[in-house]
Design a protein around this motif. Structure first.
Motif, PDB file in Angstrom:
ATOM      1  N   TYR A   1       2.404  -5.532  -8.132  1.00  0.00           N
ATOM      2  CA  TYR A   1       4.513  -5.504  -7.630  1.00  0.00           C
ATOM      3  C   TYR A   1       4.493  -5.428  -6.914  1.00  0.00           C
ATOM      4  O   TYR A   1       5.808  -5.741  -6.479  1.00  0.00           O
ATOM      5  CB  TYR A   1       4.424  -3.689  -8.930  1.00  0.00           C
ATOM      6  CG  TYR A   1       5.975  -3.266  -9.237  1.00  0.00           C
ATOM      7  CD1 TYR A   1       7.388  -4.215  -9.225  1.00  0.00           C
ATOM      8  CD2 TYR A   1       6.482  -2.403  -7.820  1.00  0.00           C
ATOM      9  CE1 TYR A   1       8.208  -3.366  -9.046  1.00  0.00           C
ATOM     10  CE2 TYR A   1       7.199  -2.087  -7.451  1.00  0.00           C
ATOM     11  CZ  TYR A   1       8.857  -2.446  -8.777  1.00  0.00           C
ATOM     12  OH  TYR A   1       9.744  -1.711  -8.273  1.00  0.00           O
ATOM     13  N   GLY A   2       4.438  -4.127  -5.793  1.00  0.00           N
ATOM     14  CA  GLY A   2       4.703  -4.556  -4.264  1.00  0.00           C
ATOM     15  C   GLY A   2       4.361  -5.511  -3.517  1.00  0.00           C
ATOM     16  O   GLY A   2       5.600  -5.653  -2.528  1.00  0.00           O
TER      17      GLY A   2
ATOM     18  N   LEU B   1      11.271   2.105  -3.301  1.00  0.00           N
ATOM     19  CA  LEU B   1      10.737   1.111  -4.531  1.00  0.00           C
ATOM     20  C   LEU B   1       9.151   2.515  -4.924  1.00  0.00           C
ATOM     21  O   LEU B   1       8.267   2.166  -5.552  1.00  0.00           O
ATOM     22  CB  LEU B   1       9.808   0.462  -4.096  1.00  0.00           C
ATOM     23  CG  LEU B   1      10.897  -0.746  -3.661  1.00  0.00           C
ATOM     24  CD1 LEU B   1      10.335  -2.141  -3.093  1.00  0.00           C
ATOM     25  CD2 LEU B   1      11.678  -1.175  -4.636  1.00  0.00           C
ATOM     26  N   ILE B   2       9.671   4.047  -4.238  1.00  0.00           N
ATOM     27  CA  ILE B   2       8.383   4.646  -4.873  1.00  0.00           C
ATOM     28  C   ILE B   2       8.520   5.425  -5.988  1.00  0.00           C
ATOM     29  O   ILE B   2       7.222   5.214  -6.955  1.00  0.00           O
ATOM     30  CB  ILE B   2       8.102   5.504  -3.815  1.00  0.00           C
ATOM     31  CG1 ILE B   2       7.874   5.049  -2.597  1.00  0.00           C
ATOM     32  CG2 ILE B   2       7.245   6.509  -3.846  1.00  0.00           C
ATOM     33  CD1 ILE B   2       6.848   5.687  -1.286  1.00  0.00           C
TER      34      ILE B   2
ATOM     35  N   MET C   1       0.627  -1.572  -0.473  1.00  0.00           N
ATOM     36  CA  MET C   1       0.130   0.305  -0.198  1.00  0.00           C
ATOM     37  C   MET C   1       0.925   1.596  -0.295  1.00  0.00           C
ATOM     38  O   MET C   1       0.861   2.569  -0.867  1.00  0.00           O
ATOM     39  CB  MET C   1      -0.778   0.032   1.185  1.00  0.00           C
ATOM     40  CG  MET C   1      -2.143  -1.065   1.168  1.00  0.00           C
ATOM     41  SD  MET C   1      -3.225  -0.622  -0.843  1.00  0.00           S
ATOM     42  CE  MET C   1      -3.939   1.151   0.306  1.00  0.00           C
ATOM     43  N   ALA C   2       2.098   1.593   0.408  1.00  0.00           N
ATOM     44  CA  ALA C   2       2.732   2.577   0.783  1.00  0.00           C
ATOM     45  C   ALA C   2       3.466   2.694  -0.721  1.00  0.00           C
ATOM     46  O   ALA C   2       3.825   3.703  -1.263  1.00  0.00           O
ATOM     47  CB  ALA C   2       3.516   1.773   1.983  1.00  0.00           C
ATOM     48  N   ILE C   3       4.072   1.309  -1.196  1.00  0.00           N
ATOM     49  CA  ILE C   3       4.329   1.805  -2.541  1.00  0.00           C
ATOM     50  C   ILE C   3       3.873   2.712  -3.578  1.00  0.00           C
ATOM     51  O   ILE C   3       3.239   3.270  -4.114  1.00  0.00           O
ATOM     52  CB  ILE C   3       5.642   0.235  -2.481  1.00  0.00           C
ATOM     53  CG1 ILE C   3       6.394   0.157  -2.020  1.00  0.00           C
ATOM     54  CG2 ILE C   3       5.742   0.587  -4.123  1.00  0.00           C
ATOM     55  CD1 ILE C   3       6.711  -1.387  -2.241  1.00  0.00           C
TER      56      ILE C   3
ATOM     57  N   PHE D   1       9.701  -0.524   7.762  1.00  0.00           N
ATOM     58  CA  PHE D   1       8.288   0.051   6.992  1.00  0.00           C
ATOM     59  C   PHE D   1       9.063   0.978   6.098  1.00  0.00           C
ATOM     60  O   PHE D   1       8.928   1.127   4.494  1.00  0.00           O
ATOM     61  CB  PHE D   1       7.522   0.330   7.132  1.00  0.00           C
ATOM     62  CG  PHE D   1       6.522  -0.970   7.935  1.00  0.00           C
ATOM     63  CD1 PHE D   1       6.676  -2.098   7.288  1.00  0.00           C
ATOM     64  CD2 PHE D   1       5.671  -0.853   9.257  1.00  0.00           C
ATOM     65  CE1 PHE D   1       5.822  -3.486   8.012  1.00  0.00           C
ATOM     66  CE2 PHE D   1       5.963  -2.197   9.831  1.00  0.00           C
ATOM     67  CZ  PHE D   1       5.216  -3.164   8.932  1.00  0.00           C
ATOM     68  N   ALA D   2       9.796   1.799   6.381  1.00  0.00           N
ATOM     69  CA  ALA D   2      10.193   3.159   5.326  1.00  0.00           C
ATOM     70  C   ALA D   2      11.132   2.214   4.284  1.00  0.00           C
ATOM     71  O   ALA D   2      11.190   3.199   3.533  1.00  0.00           O
ATOM     72  CB  ALA D   2      10.712   4.232   6.394  1.00  0.00           C
ATOM     73  N   GLY D   3      12.233   1.798   5.088  1.00  0.00           N
ATOM     74  CA  GLY D   3      13.381   0.918   4.113  1.00  0.00           C
ATOM     75  C   GLY D   3      12.183   0.390   3.106  1.00  0.00           C
ATOM     76  O   GLY D   3      13.062   0.040   2.483  1.00  0.00           O
TER      77      GLY D   3
END
Length: 282
Positions: free
Chosen positions: A211-212, A153-154, A86-88, A146-148
């Motif tokens: 993808y993520g 990849l964003i 979700m973050a990506i 989670f940031a790493g």
């Protein structure tokens, strides 16, 4: 007038049915394998009917994991993969929408040059730049976080390119009308461009989420803490971890559970996904 050829329709449907069967059969085998006790696979025979251990196998991989399968319980890994995906996805969409908006609607020096610089990054996937990226992440103290997992990849040149191409098809009269009504750039973006881009956003959301979700190499490099393992890493560890043979009934149960979130995303956004890929007139 198109001739109604009965034999042609029959063979067309036959080919479609065979194609679906070829695609579905491995999934069916995985589901069936996840319902049998471990001794079933030692004999080297793959049953094609459900077994009696479905609830026990799924409960084991969700709640126990490590003691029985050489990996942490997959409940936490599913959550880690979901947060990462979700973050990506949201990061890619946000950055791509804003960058495409800036390139199309703002006049500044070298804007076309910057667009092509972004586009050329398609030739530099994460696998190519993985060593310097890892060094940067390590220097910033983002290992086992989670940031790493998500921030490197964003960026997405593909989404930026697709949104730019769509924004270029939006009539200029809409922008002029919004300007006459007193709408600023961000209001025009929020109230006009965003609603028009819903189908494109939905299509890219599905692609970026998968993808993520399927990332393996990058999480493998930057996570040593089991609390940040993703589900794809968990499957690999279940297959190769330990000195004994893989517990295939638990591996298959994990595979089935790992496939559910992407399938649910595709089913939930199916209509918008198809429209975003096929619609030519907005």
């Amino acid at each position: 007038m198109v001739e109604n050829n009965r034999w042609g329709n029959f063979f067309a449907h036959l080919v479609l049915i065979l194609g679906v069967a070829i695609v579905i059969f491995p999934v069916y085998v995985a589901i069936i394998a996840s319902t049998h006790p471990p001794g079933t696979f030692i004999r080297g025979v793959m049953p094609l009917l459900p077994g009696p251990n479905a609830l026990e196998n799924y409960k084991t991989v969700i709640t126990e994991g490590r003691s029985r399968a050489g990996t942490p319980p997959i409940g936490g890994m599913l959550w880690n993969s979901f947060v990462m995906a979700m973050a990506i996805t949201l990061g890619k969409l946000s950055i791509s929408l804003l960058s495409a908006f800036a390139i199309v609607y703002f006049r500044f020096p070298f804007r076309i040059f910057f667009f092509w610089v972004i586009f050329l990054t398609l030739m530099l996937p994460v696998e190519v730049r993985i060593v310097p990226t890892f060094q940067v992440v390590a220097d910033l103290g983002m290992l086992n976080s989670f940031a790493g997992l998500s921030i490197p990849l964003i960026a997405s040149a593909t989404a930026t390119f697709l949104f730019r191409q769509f924004f270029m098809t939006v009539p200029e009269e809409l922008m002029e009308a919004a300007r006459v009504d007193g709408a600023g750039p961000m209001k025009f973006f929020k109230d006009i461009l965003m609603p028009l881009s819903i189908t494109n956003i939905a299509a890219l959301f599905v692609i970026m989420f998968i993808y993520g979700w399927n990332q393996y190499l990058w999480p493998l490099l930057i996570t040593t803490d089991p609390e940040y393992y993703t589900i794809v890493m968990g499957i690999q560890r279940m297959v190769t971890g330990g000195d004994s043979e893989p517990l295939w009934h638990l591996v298959m149960a994990t595979v089935v559970l790992a496939a559910l979130p992407p399938i649910l995303v595709i089913l939930f956004m199916q209509r918008l996904f198809v429209k975003g890929l096929t619609e030519t007139e907005k």
